[in-house]
Design an enzyme around this catalytic site. Sequence first.
Site, mmCIF file in Angstrom:
data_model
loop_
_atom_site.group_PDB
_atom_site.id
_atom_site.type_symbol
_atom_site.label_atom_id
_atom_site.label_comp_id
_atom_site.label_asym_id
_atom_site.label_seq_id
_atom_site.Cartn_x
_atom_site.Cartn_y
_atom_site.Cartn_z
ATOM 1 N N ASP A 142 -3.097 -3.658 5.773
ATOM 2 C CA ASP A 142 -3.410 -4.560 6.892
ATOM 3 C C ASP A 142 -3.539 -3.832 8.226
ATOM 4 O O ASP A 142 -4.224 -4.317 9.131
ATOM 5 C CB ASP A 142 -2.318 -5.631 7.040
ATOM 6 C CG ASP A 142 -2.341 -6.647 5.912
ATOM 7 O OD1 ASP A 142 -3.131 -6.458 4.959
ATOM 8 O OD2 ASP A 142 -1.568 -7.619 5.972
ATOM 9 N N GLY A 172 0.819 -1.217 0.000
ATOM 10 C CA GLY A 172 0.000 0.000 0.000
ATOM 11 C C GLY A 172 0.845 1.256 0.000
ATOM 12 O O GLY A 172 0.582 2.212 -0.739
ATOM 13 N N GLY A 206 -3.063 -16.002 13.063
ATOM 14 C CA GLY A 206 -3.530 -14.663 12.739
ATOM 15 C C GLY A 206 -2.434 -13.619 12.825
ATOM 16 O O GLY A 206 -1.321 -13.901 13.294
ATOM 17 N N ALA A 264 10.024 5.161 11.507
ATOM 18 C CA ALA A 264 9.409 6.473 11.749
ATOM 19 C C ALA A 264 8.341 6.333 12.816
ATOM 20 O O ALA A 264 7.622 5.330 12.850
ATOM 21 C CB ALA A 264 8.782 7.003 10.471
ATOM 22 N N CYS A 310 4.335 -8.764 1.704
ATOM 23 C CA CYS A 310 4.024 -9.513 0.481
ATOM 24 C C CYS A 310 5.285 -9.959 -0.240
ATOM 25 O O CYS A 310 5.439 -11.118 -0.602
ATOM 26 C CB CYS A 310 3.157 -8.656 -0.440
ATOM 27 S SG CYS A 310 2.868 -9.432 -2.028
ATOM 28 N N HIS A 350 -12.401 -26.362 -24.839
ATOM 29 C CA HIS A 350 -12.256 -27.806 -24.669
ATOM 30 C C HIS A 350 -10.894 -28.282 -25.146
ATOM 31 O O HIS A 350 -10.442 -27.822 -26.181
ATOM 32 C CB HIS A 350 -13.358 -28.498 -25.475
ATOM 33 C CG HIS A 350 -13.437 -29.973 -25.226
ATOM 34 N ND1 HIS A 350 -13.863 -30.497 -24.028
ATOM 35 C CD2 HIS A 350 -13.103 -31.023 -26.013
ATOM 36 C CE1 HIS A 350 -13.810 -31.822 -24.099
ATOM 37 N NE2 HIS A 350 -13.351 -32.164 -25.291
ATOM 38 N N ALA A 409 -7.446 -16.417 -3.560
ATOM 39 C CA ALA A 409 -7.043 -17.822 -3.685
ATOM 40 C C ALA A 409 -6.256 -18.225 -2.453
ATOM 41 O O ALA A 409 -5.480 -17.437 -1.918
ATOM 42 C CB ALA A 409 -6.187 -18.009 -4.928
ATOM 43 N N GLY A 466 -5.737 -22.594 11.586
ATOM 44 C CA GLY A 466 -6.495 -23.181 10.473
ATOM 45 C C GLY A 466 -6.796 -22.174 9.384
ATOM 46 O O GLY A 466 -7.678 -22.400 8.560
#
Length: 452
Positions: A303, A15, A262, A115, A43, A435, A341, A176
């Site tokens: 976050d 961000g 978490g 900072a 990330c 296909h 995902a 989990g």
Amino acid sequence: MTFDYDLFVIGGGSGGVRAARLASSEAGAKVGLAEEYRLGGTCVIRGCVPKKLMVFASGFNPMMTDAAAYGWDVKAGDFDWPHFRGLLDAELTRLENLYRSGQKNAGVTVHDARAVVKDAHTVELSTGETFTAKHILVAVGGKPFTPDVPGAEHTITSNEVFLWDQLPKSILIVGGGFIASEFACILHGLGVKVTQMYRGEEILRGFDAESVGVVADAMRERGIDLRVKTDVKSITKTDAGLVVDATDGTNDTFETVMYATGRVPNTDGLGLENAGITLGKRGVVEVDEYSQTSVPSIYAVGDVTNRINLTPIAIREGAAFIETVFHGRPTKPDHDLVPSAVFTQPEFGTVGMTEDEAKETGTIEVYTTKFRAMNTLFAGREDKTFMKLIVSAETRKVLGCHVVGAAAGEMIQLAGVAVKMGATKEDFDRTVAVHPVAAEELVTLKTPTRTV
Ligand code: NDP
């Protein structure tokens, strides 16, 4: 009043760097950014990117078995972690340097320092320098949370995995959620003996329960010892390893115990209270729909605000902040119908409502299919692909789409476009199948499995 900077960004993650670059290169603002660790943030440095490279690494093991089944003369040997680690370090350094040159080329001044906020317009760096800014953006992300369990000091979090010198022989992963389930699969694929303990009924709480069931079954079939309704009571360090006393009555020994229970906002000692910013539970920076905090000159994205904790969302929030503040076009980041995902093995892609959520909106048709995909079926593997469309009986709109199987993340990105556009089941039906690919099943689901 004149300021040293138009914008000072705290945190060089997804961000922060996006907002800094846009403010400087597109809005002509004078921008400073402080990062205390490595540019790129969670990330790039210890999250999505190294994790995905580990997913690729761990996927070669079953691929080699498949290749042999197809007729290739190959056999998977042992995985050379130090070799991979060396390449991983080099790749992360390459990416970090790209982020640095991106900021420099955009005209952002990067301060390699921590900072803290002194007041509504002032930050102080660990170098001792103080800067004033018309606006401050807090984009410091989160950090792993480990509960206060006896022996917790012997455990690690996902942060440490990327720094291992050697792979452990065995690991217990507690939790989990995304991180616990992804690492259980990755490490199992790399040859580590994996046990996962989750306190609730089923992993990945909040996702579509039926789809999660398919993921959990596959994880167990592949050899992960997944124990639900089980938590850790205490951990004792012994010469043989870490002995874990668990609520299921077991006392097993593991070389390593990793907590993935978490993440919490990284706001400790950041001085936000000095500026009068309201913090919520666990130090969350509370913001309005435009990412503005209770102090008008200070905004927060990503976050640290605990809205939807995903990189693309932090990027969108950063960009919306720039539109609002530097271009005078008030813009709310869009948090609706976000595809995502989970990189378990099998992969799990999802967009829209779960079946339980959709049921609350009225009558729904649920279309499901479960099949063995052509490529792995040929190799004799039992892996199942699962697809599910949830359709409103009244509007015919597809309310949710869930895919478990190879390339589910790729599929859901595109299915996400259709769902976001408000596609109906009939729109899916009139789209001609490609296909033979697994995704064609999404446009050939004829009869509802159930109407509820
Ligand atoms: P999650 O919130 O996804 O999961 C936390 C897990 O820990 C849950 O299973 C939770 O159980 C359990 N837990 C929480 N507190 C305790 C406790 N005191 N004792 C035992 N178990 C506990 O967090 P993660 O750390 O896995 O991931 C953090 C965030 O990072 C995610 O929310 C996600 O947004 C992001 N992420 C996204 C990825 C992706 O897009 N592929 C990959 C990795 C992370 P319960 O369900 O019972 O509360």
